[in-house]
Design an enzyme around this catalytic site. Structure first.
Site, PDB file in Angstrom:
ATOM      1  N   PRO A  95       0.865  -1.320   0.076  1.00  0.00           N
ATOM      2  CA  PRO A  95       0.003  -0.035  -0.043  1.00  0.00           C
ATOM      3  C   PRO A  95       0.928   1.251  -0.116  1.00  0.00           C
ATOM      4  O   PRO A  95       0.294   2.376  -0.179  1.00  0.00           O
ATOM      5  CB  PRO A  95      -0.853  -0.066   1.315  1.00  0.00           C
ATOM      6  CG  PRO A  95      -0.218  -1.293   1.977  1.00  0.00           C
ATOM      7  CD  PRO A  95       0.658  -2.040   1.200  1.00  0.00           C
ATOM      8  N   GLU A 123       1.419  -8.550   8.635  1.00  0.00           N
ATOM      9  CA  GLU A 123       1.805  -7.207   8.878  1.00  0.00           C
ATOM     10  C   GLU A 123       2.438  -6.686   7.370  1.00  0.00           C
ATOM     11  O   GLU A 123       2.798  -5.474   7.480  1.00  0.00           O
ATOM     12  CB  GLU A 123       2.493  -7.077  10.087  1.00  0.00           C
ATOM     13  CG  GLU A 123       1.579  -6.552  11.348  1.00  0.00           C
ATOM     14  CD  GLU A 123       0.510  -5.801  10.928  1.00  0.00           C
ATOM     15  OE1 GLU A 123       0.778  -4.582  10.522  1.00  0.00           O
ATOM     16  OE2 GLU A 123      -0.899  -6.044  11.100  1.00  0.00           O
ATOM     17  N   ARG A 161      -3.674  -8.500 -20.645  1.00  0.00           N
ATOM     18  CA  ARG A 161      -4.825  -8.351 -21.753  1.00  0.00           C
ATOM     19  C   ARG A 161      -4.134  -7.458 -22.683  1.00  0.00           C
ATOM     20  O   ARG A 161      -4.774  -7.088 -23.797  1.00  0.00           O
ATOM     21  CB  ARG A 161      -6.051  -7.688 -21.192  1.00  0.00           C
ATOM     22  CG  ARG A 161      -5.990  -6.546 -20.316  1.00  0.00           C
ATOM     23  CD  ARG A 161      -7.288  -6.274 -19.493  1.00  0.00           C
ATOM     24  NE  ARG A 161      -8.538  -6.075 -20.358  1.00  0.00           N
ATOM     25  CZ  ARG A 161      -8.814  -5.078 -21.035  1.00  0.00           C
ATOM     26  NH1 ARG A 161      -7.951  -4.128 -21.124  1.00  0.00           N
ATOM     27  NH2 ARG A 161      -9.871  -5.087 -21.807  1.00  0.00           N
ATOM     28  N   ASP A 176     -10.182   0.928 -24.573  1.00  0.00           N
ATOM     29  CA  ASP A 176     -10.573   1.052 -23.192  1.00  0.00           C
ATOM     30  C   ASP A 176     -10.366   2.335 -22.365  1.00  0.00           C
ATOM     31  O   ASP A 176      -9.205   3.116 -22.892  1.00  0.00           O
ATOM     32  CB  ASP A 176      -9.429  -0.289 -22.394  1.00  0.00           C
ATOM     33  CG  ASP A 176     -10.082  -1.515 -22.642  1.00  0.00           C
ATOM     34  OD1 ASP A 176     -11.068  -1.674 -23.034  1.00  0.00           O
ATOM     35  OD2 ASP A 176      -9.026  -2.465 -22.525  1.00  0.00           O
TER      36      ASP A 176
HETATM   37  C1  LIG Z   1      -1.957  -5.966   5.767  1.00  0.00           C
HETATM   38  S1  LIG Z   1      -0.898  -5.634   4.310  1.00  0.00           S
HETATM   39  C2  LIG Z   1       0.466  -4.665   5.440  1.00  0.00           C
HETATM   40  C3  LIG Z   1       0.254  -3.488   5.496  1.00  0.00           C
HETATM   41  C4  LIG Z   1       1.390  -2.537   6.177  1.00  0.00           C
HETATM   42  N1  LIG Z   1       1.318  -3.054   7.429  1.00  0.00           N
HETATM   43  C5  LIG Z   1       1.032  -1.280   6.098  1.00  0.00           C
HETATM   44  O1  LIG Z   1       0.431  -0.565   6.914  1.00  0.00           O
HETATM   45  O2  LIG Z   1       1.787  -0.453   5.152  1.00  0.00           O
HETATM   46  C6  LIG Z   1      -0.097  -7.080   4.006  1.00  0.00           C
HETATM   47  C7  LIG Z   1       0.085  -6.973   2.660  1.00  0.00           C
HETATM   48  O3  LIG Z   1      -0.719  -7.092   1.675  1.00  0.00           O
HETATM   49  C8  LIG Z   1      -0.424  -6.317   0.281  1.00  0.00           C
HETATM   50  N2  LIG Z   1      -1.108  -5.239   0.282  1.00  0.00           N
HETATM   51  C9  LIG Z   1      -2.076  -4.749   1.026  1.00  0.00           C
HETATM   52  N3  LIG Z   1      -2.680  -3.778   0.684  1.00  0.00           N
HETATM   53  C10 LIG Z   1      -2.091  -3.420  -0.722  1.00  0.00           C
HETATM   54  C11 LIG Z   1      -2.418  -2.270  -1.576  1.00  0.00           C
HETATM   55  N4  LIG Z   1      -3.272  -1.292  -1.695  1.00  0.00           N
HETATM   56  N5  LIG Z   1      -1.653  -2.492  -2.770  1.00  0.00           N
HETATM   57  C12 LIG Z   1      -0.759  -3.401  -2.825  1.00  0.00           C
HETATM   58  N6  LIG Z   1      -0.488  -4.465  -1.981  1.00  0.00           N
HETATM   59  C13 LIG Z   1      -1.095  -4.279  -0.911  1.00  0.00           C
HETATM   60  C14 LIG Z   1       1.265  -6.103   0.358  1.00  0.00           C
HETATM   61  O4  LIG Z   1       1.665  -7.103  -0.048  1.00  0.00           O
HETATM   62  C15 LIG Z   1       1.174  -6.256   2.047  1.00  0.00           C
HETATM   63  O5  LIG Z   1       2.498  -6.441   2.461  1.00  0.00           O
END
Ligand SMILES: C[S@@+](CC[C@H](N)C(=O)[O-])C[C@H]1O[C@@H](n2cnc3c(N)ncnc32)[C@H](O)[C@@H]1O
Length: 266
Positions: A95, A123, A161, A176
């Site tokens: 994220p 996490e 795609r 698209d």
């Molecule tokens: C619960 S999340 C960890 C979030 C992290 N503790 C933070 O607050 O930045 C677990 C995993 O989900 C994935 N993930 C969660 N949200 C994401 C997003 N919006 N985009 C890409 N990957 C995401 C990532 O690989 C991350 O390591």
């Protein structure tokens, strides 16, 4: 052919998606290869532990760094005999990453690279994965998911795609949303009337030029109403500007009550 490796603790989360519909056909046609690697196969202990409690305390578990390092080492060894110029492109769904966009999907469709998705969970991953492997952190939006599996699938899907031949009609991707910084025009299919709602007559006319203009205008209208931030003066030709003037004169602003602002960005 685009080659991807998805390293995950949860192969069963991704396999059903990869084995359906267009992604399945793309793999069968040899245009896409996705290998799903179980991270437990790269753990060091008998119990195949891939996560542990965070140093410093606190909630949740953190994915251990070493299994991910070992998985990437193994891929590098496996691919060392690939044609010169081939390199692994390491992607860390997160994220905190740069936003995933249609432009990035186009960039990922680069046959010289193998896309390696390092899927975090819980996490997230031990920070030393980011420091030691220097992957590209990519986010699919400003919200937090339980793992990187869905984001990795989103990226594989959006990239696949765009591979020529994956979609039945090569024109499908051309119009698209976002392909040209505009949202796409609306689609209709049979029957001609549904619950009192008729198909726009022009689509039944067989007049290709009139249909082209209608679609362009409706693409502009959708963008103007839903994503005015995408409308950039320099990307509009004279016809677009005329059509947009007509949309504004037709009172499109009346529909803007649900969203913010309706101005045309320049
Ligand atoms: C619960 S999340 C960890 C979030 C992290 N503790 C933070 O607050 O930045 C677990 C995993 O989900 C994935 N993930 C969660 N949200 C994401 C997003 N919006 N985009 C890409 N990957 C995401 C990532 O690989 C991350 O390591």
């Amino acid at each position: 052919m685009i080659r991807c490796d998805l390293i995950t603790l949860f192969p069963d989360m991704v396999l059903p998606v990869l084995n359906q519909s267009i992604l399945k056909r793309a793999q069968e046609k040899g245009m896409l290869e996705v290998r799903v690697r179980d991270l437990r196969g790269y753990t060091l202990d008998r119990h195949q532990v891939a996560d542990d409690a965070p140093y410093g305390g606190g909630a949740g578990m953190v994915m251990k760094a070493e299994p991910l390092f070992r998985a990437v080492d193994a891929l590098r060894r496996e691919y060392q005999d690939s044609p010169a110029g081939t390199e692994l492109r390491l992607l860390l769904p997160s994220p905190q990453g740069r936003p995933f966009t249609q432009r990035l999907a186009e960039d990922l469709r680069d046959e010289r690279r193998r896309l390696v998705f390092l899927c975090g969970h819980y996490e997230g991953v031990d920070e030393r994965v980011r420091l030691g492997l220097d992957p590209e952190e990519v986010s699919i939006g400003d919200y937090v998911l339980t793992g990187g599996e869905l984001p990795a699938l989103v990226m594989v899907d959006a990239t696949a795609r765009l591979i020529p031949g994956v979609l039945g009609d090569p024109e499908s991707a051309q119009y698209d949303s976002f392909a040209e910084s505009l949202l796409e025009y609306p689609h209709y299919t049979r029957p001609p009337e549904v619950r009192g709602l008729a198909v726009p007559e022009v689509l039944l006319s067989g007049n290709h030029e009139a249909i082209r203009i209608w679609r362009r205008k409706e693409a502009l209208r959708s963008t103007y109403l839903k994503r005015p931030d995408l409308l950039k003066d320099e990307l509009l030709n004279e016809e677009d500007k005329r059509l947009l003037d007509a949309i504004v004169r037709e009172g499109a602003t009346a529909h803007l009550s649900s969203g913010g602002g309706g101005g045309v960005g320049t």
